[in-house]
Write an enzyme that holds these catalytic residues in place. Structure first.
Site, PDB file in Angstrom:
ATOM      1  N   GLU A 249      -3.835  10.239  17.386  1.00  0.00           N
ATOM      2  CA  GLU A 249      -4.347  11.621  17.433  1.00  0.00           C
ATOM      3  C   GLU A 249      -5.300  11.866  16.256  1.00  0.00           C
ATOM      4  O   GLU A 249      -6.351  12.498  16.411  1.00  0.00           O
ATOM      5  CB  GLU A 249      -3.190  12.636  17.372  1.00  0.00           C
ATOM      6  CG  GLU A 249      -2.305  12.655  18.611  1.00  0.00           C
ATOM      7  CD  GLU A 249      -1.290  11.515  18.655  1.00  0.00           C
ATOM      8  OE1 GLU A 249      -1.138  10.796  17.644  1.00  0.00           O
ATOM      9  OE2 GLU A 249      -0.666  11.325  19.711  1.00  0.00           O
TER      10      GLU A 249
ATOM     11  N   SER B 202      -2.630   7.602  12.871  1.00  0.00           N
ATOM     12  CA  SER B 202      -2.164   7.742  14.261  1.00  0.00           C
ATOM     13  C   SER B 202      -3.344   7.943  15.228  1.00  0.00           C
ATOM     14  O   SER B 202      -4.446   8.314  14.827  1.00  0.00           O
ATOM     15  CB  SER B 202      -1.194   8.923  14.374  1.00  0.00           C
ATOM     16  OG  SER B 202      -1.931  10.135  14.308  1.00  0.00           O
TER      17      SER B 202
ATOM     18  N   GLU C  49      -8.824  -1.225   6.572  1.00  0.00           N
ATOM     19  CA  GLU C  49      -7.622  -1.389   7.393  1.00  0.00           C
ATOM     20  C   GLU C  49      -7.987  -1.353   8.876  1.00  0.00           C
ATOM     21  O   GLU C  49      -7.228  -1.828   9.715  1.00  0.00           O
ATOM     22  CB  GLU C  49      -6.633  -0.256   7.044  1.00  0.00           C
ATOM     23  CG  GLU C  49      -5.262  -0.437   7.642  1.00  0.00           C
ATOM     24  CD  GLU C  49      -4.217   0.499   7.050  1.00  0.00           C
ATOM     25  OE1 GLU C  49      -4.569   1.392   6.265  1.00  0.00           O
ATOM     26  OE2 GLU C  49      -3.033   0.324   7.403  1.00  0.00           O
TER      27      GLU C  49
ATOM     28  N   GLN D 160       0.863  -1.199   0.000  1.00  0.00           N
ATOM     29  CA  GLN D 160       0.000   0.000   0.000  1.00  0.00           C
ATOM     30  C   GLN D 160       0.891   1.239   0.000  1.00  0.00           C
ATOM     31  O   GLN D 160       1.501   1.567   1.016  1.00  0.00           O
ATOM     32  CB  GLN D 160      -0.863  -0.050   1.270  1.00  0.00           C
ATOM     33  CG  GLN D 160      -1.734   1.140   1.514  1.00  0.00           C
ATOM     34  CD  GLN D 160      -2.283   1.137   2.942  1.00  0.00           C
ATOM     35  OE1 GLN D 160      -2.044   0.206   3.722  1.00  0.00           O
ATOM     36  NE2 GLN D 160      -3.005   2.167   3.307  1.00  0.00           N
ATOM     37  N   GLY D 161       0.971   1.913  -1.137  1.00  0.00           N
ATOM     38  CA  GLY D 161       1.840   3.080  -1.257  1.00  0.00           C
ATOM     39  C   GLY D 161       1.079   4.375  -1.053  1.00  0.00           C
ATOM     40  O   GLY D 161       0.707   5.042  -2.024  1.00  0.00           O
TER      41      GLY D 161
ATOM     42  N   SER E 231       4.749  -1.135   3.865  1.00  0.00           N
ATOM     43  CA  SER E 231       4.926  -2.479   4.455  1.00  0.00           C
ATOM     44  C   SER E 231       5.030  -3.527   3.361  1.00  0.00           C
ATOM     45  O   SER E 231       4.227  -3.533   2.412  1.00  0.00           O
ATOM     46  CB  SER E 231       3.741  -2.830   5.359  1.00  0.00           C
ATOM     47  OG  SER E 231       3.699  -1.956   6.452  1.00  0.00           O
TER      48      SER E 231
ATOM     49  N   SER F  43       1.756   6.653   2.238  1.00  0.00           N
ATOM     50  CA  SER F  43       2.557   7.638   2.980  1.00  0.00           C
ATOM     51  C   SER F  43       3.802   8.052   2.201  1.00  0.00           C
ATOM     52  O   SER F  43       4.380   7.260   1.462  1.00  0.00           O
ATOM     53  CB  SER F  43       3.003   7.056   4.321  1.00  0.00           C
ATOM     54  OG  SER F  43       1.894   6.627   5.067  1.00  0.00           O
TER      55      SER F  43
END
Ligand code: FAD
Length: 376
Positions: A359, A357, A240, A122-123, A157, A125
């Site tokens: 947050e 994340s 996800e 999964q590209g 990953s 980020s």
């Protein structure tokens, strides 16, 4: 096939085949070994039919409720036959391929992923773009023959094992933000792609930097339409945070039980153990409802951020307990068991980062679900 029937049949089959499917962890398995074993488990379960249930027939599945594939992952991870993070990449990537790829492309590719013949990554980020995904800058330029992609991804990953990548690119102007993003399905052996694994503190170098230098991608590999990449990402991210987390939760239960069985007397207090179980069950109850909504055909969305918060909290609480209870072994032990606990304790720090994340998940809950503040 209904769930009770499937569960009973899968359990029987896994019992009968346990010797072949259980990895020989005489010591901590390397990532190469984990990936090879994962392929074996996927191939065996696909060929026996179990891996195909819960997926549509048009992509090689046998149909039936999505709860069936939820159970298979739960059974495999709870029995320690596969590691949940690498197993569940299928749950992250395949549903969106089914939703957005051209039907012939999905029909050709998805069975390869389900059977473990291929690994996908999964590209999303980039070095300057994680939480603020809409500002991504890896560029795809339209030519007469197809797209030309140039840019960089990071934290990708399993890219070093992957044959394909679901890639987000910018096709509009930099100012076009989420409206100028296009998703592509890229062959990782295309000239111009360079993959560099990143060393991790838990010892399994699962993610990579990926560089794209004038990489040619045919137009037929566009997922959805040009400029629809944001919708693809918004489709993918709830996956996800749903079935793949269900599998991870099952694995955490198993590891907590393992830890408690091995922990020295008095190593941990009953109330601390109770607190961690309560968090794991809170996640499980929430995720169970999510699995049922998925099975009922509901479209998952921002509410899966609650699942992600609960899972990350439970995962870190589990491994905090382990780290306290096995302090010397986790820090200093050089036997196989200590090595594995140490690796897992360290990896648990990533739970509040991967998949969005903590947050950012709380921002989503506050803004989109509770209508507090603005999106800016
Ligand atoms: C184990 C692991 C596997 C991963 N696998 C993949 C993968 O396969 N593919 C992929 O594309 N990515 C992957 N990622 C990357 C992951 O999605 C990002 O790390 C994550 O989205 C955070 O982005 P970032 O690292 O750029 O941090 P940043 O976005 O720079 O955030 C840094 C810190 O600032 C906080 N922050 C940022 N913006 C806000 C805000 N608006 N409000 C409050 N706080 C804020 C964040 O919460 C964080 O604490 C993986 C990450 C990990 C840890």
């Amino acid at each position: 096939m209904d769930l009770p029937e499937y569960r009973a049949a899968v359990d029987r089959w896994l019992d009968d085949n346990a010797a072949d499917l259980t990895p020989d962890h005489g010591r901590t398995a390397t990532l190469d070994e984990q990936m090879a074993h994962l392929s074996l488990v996927k191939r065996r379960t696909f060929d026996a039919g179990w891996m195909r249930w819960g997926w549509p027939e048009r992509v090689g599945g046998l149909g039936g409720s999505t709860l069936l594939r939820g159970y298979l992952g739960e059974a495999l991870t709870a029995r320690d036959m596969v590691e949940p993070g690498i197993y569940s990449m299928t749950e992250v990537l395949a549903p969106t391929m089914i939703d957005y790829a051209a039907p012939e492309l999905a029909a050709t590719m998805v069975p390869r992923l389900l059977r473990g013949d291929e690994t996908w990554c999964q590209g999303f980020s980039e070095p300057g773009t994680g939480s603020n995904l809409a500002s991504l800058s890896c560029r795809a330029t339209r030519t007469d023959d197809g797209w030309l992609v140039t840019g960089q991804k990071v934290w990708t990953s399993l890219a070093q094992y992957a044959q394909r990548c679901v890639l987000l690119t910018r096709t509009g102007t930099p100012e076009s933000a989420h409206r100028g993003i296009t998703a592509l399905f890229v062959d990782m052996d295309t000239p111009g792609i360079t993959v560099r694994p990143i060393e991790t503190m838990h010892g399994l170098d699962e993610f990579c930097e990926v560089f794209f230098d004038d990489v040619a991608v045919p137009f037929e590999r566009t997922l959805g339409d040009e400029g629809q990449g944001w919708a693809v990402a918004m489709d993918l991210l709830p996956f996800e945070r749903s079935t793949s987390l269900w599998h991870r939760g099952a694995y955490l239960h198993r590891r907590l039980e393992r830890f408690l069985a091995a922990a020295p007397d008095g190593a941990v207090g009953a109330s601390e153990v109770g607190e961690v179980f309560q968090q794991l069950y809170a996640f499980r109850a929430r995720s169970r409802a999510t699995q049922h909504r998925l099975a009922d055909g509901e479209r998952l969305g921002a509410e899966t951020s609650i699942d992600k918060i609960l899972l990350a909290t439970a995962e870190q609480a589990t491994y905090d307990l382990v780290a306290d209870g096995l302090a010397d072994d986790v820090l200093l032990g050089d036997d196989a068991t200590s090595e594995r606990w140490r690796s897992e304790v360290l990896y648990s720090r990533a739970a509040t980062i991967y998949g969005g994340s903590a947050e950012i998940q709380r921002n989503i809950v506050a803004r989109r679900l509770l209508d507090l503040g603005t999106d800016r």
